[in-house]
Write a protein that holds these residues in place. Structure first.
Motif, short mmCIF file in Angstrom:
data_model
loop_
_atom_site.label_atom_id
_atom_site.label_comp_id
_atom_site.label_asym_id
_atom_site.label_seq_id
_atom_site.Cartn_x
_atom_site.Cartn_y
_atom_site.Cartn_z
N ALA A 46 0.83 -1.21 0.00
CA ALA A 46 0.00 0.00 0.00
C ALA A 46 0.86 1.26 0.00
CB ALA A 46 -0.93 -0.01 1.20
N ALA A 47 1.94 1.26 0.82
CA ALA A 47 2.81 2.43 0.87
C ALA A 47 3.48 2.67 -0.48
CB ALA A 47 3.88 2.23 1.95
N PHE A 48 3.96 1.61 -1.09
CA PHE A 48 4.60 1.70 -2.40
C PHE A 48 3.63 2.28 -3.44
CE2 PHE A 48 5.11 -0.60 -6.48
CZ PHE A 48 6.35 -0.11 -6.87
N GLU A 49 2.42 1.76 -3.49
CA GLU A 49 1.43 2.23 -4.46
C GLU A 49 1.04 3.68 -4.20
OE1 GLU A 49 -0.05 0.83 -7.16
OE2 GLU A 49 1.20 -0.96 -7.01
N SER A 50 0.94 4.06 -2.94
CA SER A 50 0.53 5.42 -2.60
C SER A 50 1.62 6.44 -2.91
CB SER A 50 0.16 5.48 -1.12
OG SER A 50 -0.09 6.80 -0.70
N TRP A 51 2.83 6.16 -2.47
CA TRP A 51 3.92 7.13 -2.62
C TRP A 51 4.33 7.31 -4.09
CZ3 TRP A 51 7.29 4.71 1.84
CH2 TRP A 51 6.63 4.91 3.06
N LEU A 52 4.23 6.24 -4.88
CA LEU A 52 4.68 6.32 -6.27
C LEU A 52 3.52 6.29 -7.26
CD1 LEU A 52 7.73 3.87 -6.11
CD2 LEU A 52 7.69 6.33 -5.75
N ALA A 53 2.35 6.70 -6.81
CA ALA A 53 1.14 6.59 -7.63
C ALA A 53 1.30 7.26 -8.99
CB ALA A 53 -0.05 7.19 -6.89
N GLY A 54 1.88 8.45 -9.02
CA GLY A 54 2.02 9.17 -10.28
C GLY A 54 2.94 8.47 -11.26
N TRP A 55 4.07 8.00 -10.78
CA TRP A 55 5.01 7.28 -11.64
C TRP A 55 4.40 5.98 -12.16
CZ3 TRP A 55 10.18 7.35 -8.38
CH2 TRP A 55 10.59 8.70 -8.20
N LEU A 56 3.73 5.27 -11.26
CA LEU A 56 3.17 3.97 -11.64
C LEU A 56 2.03 4.12 -12.64
CD1 LEU A 56 3.18 2.35 -8.08
CD2 LEU A 56 4.78 1.89 -9.95
N ALA A 57 1.27 5.19 -12.52
CA ALA A 57 0.18 5.42 -13.46
C ALA A 57 0.72 5.77 -14.84
CB ALA A 57 -0.73 6.54 -12.96
N ALA A 58 1.83 6.54 -14.86
CA ALA A 58 2.40 6.96 -16.14
C ALA A 58 3.20 5.84 -16.80
CB ALA A 58 3.29 8.18 -15.94
N GLY A 59 3.76 4.95 -15.99
CA GLY A 59 4.57 3.86 -16.55
C GLY A 59 4.28 2.56 -15.84
N PRO A 60 3.12 1.98 -16.04
CA PRO A 60 2.73 0.77 -15.30
C PRO A 60 3.63 -0.44 -15.55
CG PRO A 60 1.22 1.18 -17.12
CD PRO A 60 2.09 2.39 -17.01
N ASP A 61 4.36 -0.45 -16.65
CA ASP A 61 5.19 -1.60 -16.99
C ASP A 61 6.68 -1.35 -16.76
OD1 ASP A 61 2.94 -3.08 -17.84
OD2 ASP A 61 2.98 -2.07 -19.78
N LEU A 62 7.03 -0.25 -16.10
CA LEU A 62 8.44 0.05 -15.87
C LEU A 62 9.08 -0.98 -14.94
CD1 LEU A 62 8.44 3.93 -15.28
CD2 LEU A 62 9.31 2.69 -17.27
N PRO A 63 10.31 -1.42 -15.23
CA PRO A 63 11.00 -2.30 -14.29
C PRO A 63 11.28 -1.55 -12.99
CG PRO A 63 12.48 -1.61 -16.05
CD PRO A 63 11.12 -1.13 -16.43
N ILE A 64 11.23 -2.28 -11.89
CA ILE A 64 11.42 -1.69 -10.56
C ILE A 64 12.49 -2.49 -9.83
CG2 ILE A 64 10.30 -1.08 -8.38
CD1 ILE A 64 7.60 -1.41 -10.03
N ILE A 65 13.45 -1.79 -9.24
CA ILE A 65 14.51 -2.45 -8.48
C ILE A 65 14.64 -1.75 -7.14
CG2 ILE A 65 16.37 -1.02 -9.47
CD1 ILE A 65 18.13 -3.59 -9.37
#
Length: 302
Positions: A46-65
């Motif tokens: 939940a914290a990850f989705e909330s804090w990075l909501a804008g990035w995740l919405a713009a690039g839902p398929d971006l690799p994450i490390i």
């Protein structure tokens, strides 16, 4: 520039994230004092989705490390430890993918352990990524590295690989002694006292720490140390003792580099002058460089 990677450095006390392009250039970044112990109810998804909501919405398929204490027993996913020696290829090969509740895949950089049969075990999580970042940014292949913090780490690198390390709980000892022992009773706030810090380093570097700690109490009692200087004196005493132990018999060929935040790095560099051991201070954001380097070797970033 197009976003190509989300990188996270998630530690015990802080959270940092970078949105980067394919060349590792920063497009956007986030930082907050929201370490793993501050995540509400330990709900990292939940914290990850909330804090990075804008990035995740713009690039839902971006690799994450991600690296740091987020991979510890108290973090999001506990990953196994890699065994020494460890280089960037080792870490890239052991990156652990984890699918979140939302179906995203986060690639966790594992920690590193040493557990010799004839010695004491030790572990790091996150520091390995910072060292890989420094090696990539500087081109260095050898050296002794100091990462000061709550738990300071001393690491040896040979031919581009971490070969041994040790942990000193200096920062935590300082916090505990200042707040929960008689040594803190005479402490008063005030401006930095570098002379008192240097005095503490000289006392600490002589060893026998349990027999010297009480001097932080006795010196102000006899008017030989102002109350406003006790904190710096105790800090110097503990750091001096740490350095005396860490440098004793350790190979310092290849030089010493301090990797860490500016104020603490400067404090350790000052203390090292008492040991006639010059040190370079690494540029900031080595964790970011390390995440990019590991992601590239793992095939996450073309």
């Amino acid at each position: 520039m197009t976003a190509a990677l989300i990188a996270l450095d998630w530690g015990t006390s802080s959270f940092r994230a970078w949105l980067m392009d394919g060349a590792g250039r920063v497009l956007d970044e986030l930082s907050a004092p929201m370490g793993i112990l501050a995540v509400p109810e330990g709900d990292f998804d939940a914290a990850f989705e909330s804090w990075l909501a804008g990035w995740l919405a713009a690039g839902p398929d971006l690799p994450i490390i991600a690296s740091g204490m987020i991979t510890s027993r108290n973090g999001w996913v506990e990953t196994p430890y890699a065994a020494l020696p460890v280089d960037v290829e080792t870490l890239a090969a052991q990156v652990m993918p984890h699918r979140t509740r939302q179906g995203r895949v986060v690639h966790f950089v594992t920690g590193v352990a040493q557990n010799p049969a004839d010695g004491l075990p030790d572990v790091i999580r996150g520091e390995e990524t910072e060292i890989i970042g420094h090696l990539a940014a500087s081109g260095a292949r050898e050296g002794l590295f100091l990462l000061p913090g709550t738990h300071s780490k001393w690491l040896r690198v040979r031919d581009g690989a971490i070969t041994d390390f040790s942990t000193a709980m200096t920062g935590e000892l300082f916090a505990l002694l200042s707040a929960h022992s008689i040594l803190g009773r005479l402490m008063e706030p005030g401006p930095p006292q570098p002379v008192a810090f240097d005095q503490g380093v000289e006392v600490g570097r002589k060893g026998d720490l349990p027999l010297r700690l009480f001097s932080a109490r006795a010196l102000p009692l006899f008017g030989r140390l102002p109350a406003g200087a006790v904190s710096d004196y105790l800090s110097g005493l503990l750091i001096g003792a740490e350095m005396a132990a860490a440098l004793n018999g350790r190979d310092t060929s290849g030089g010493l580099t301090i990797v860490g935040r500016g104020d603490l790095a400067e404090r350790y560099a000052r203390a090292l002058t008492a040991f006639t051991m010059p040190a370079a201070i690494a540029a900031p954001d080595m964790a970011r460089h390390g995440l990019v380097e590991i992601a590239t070797h793992a095939g996450l970033l073309a």
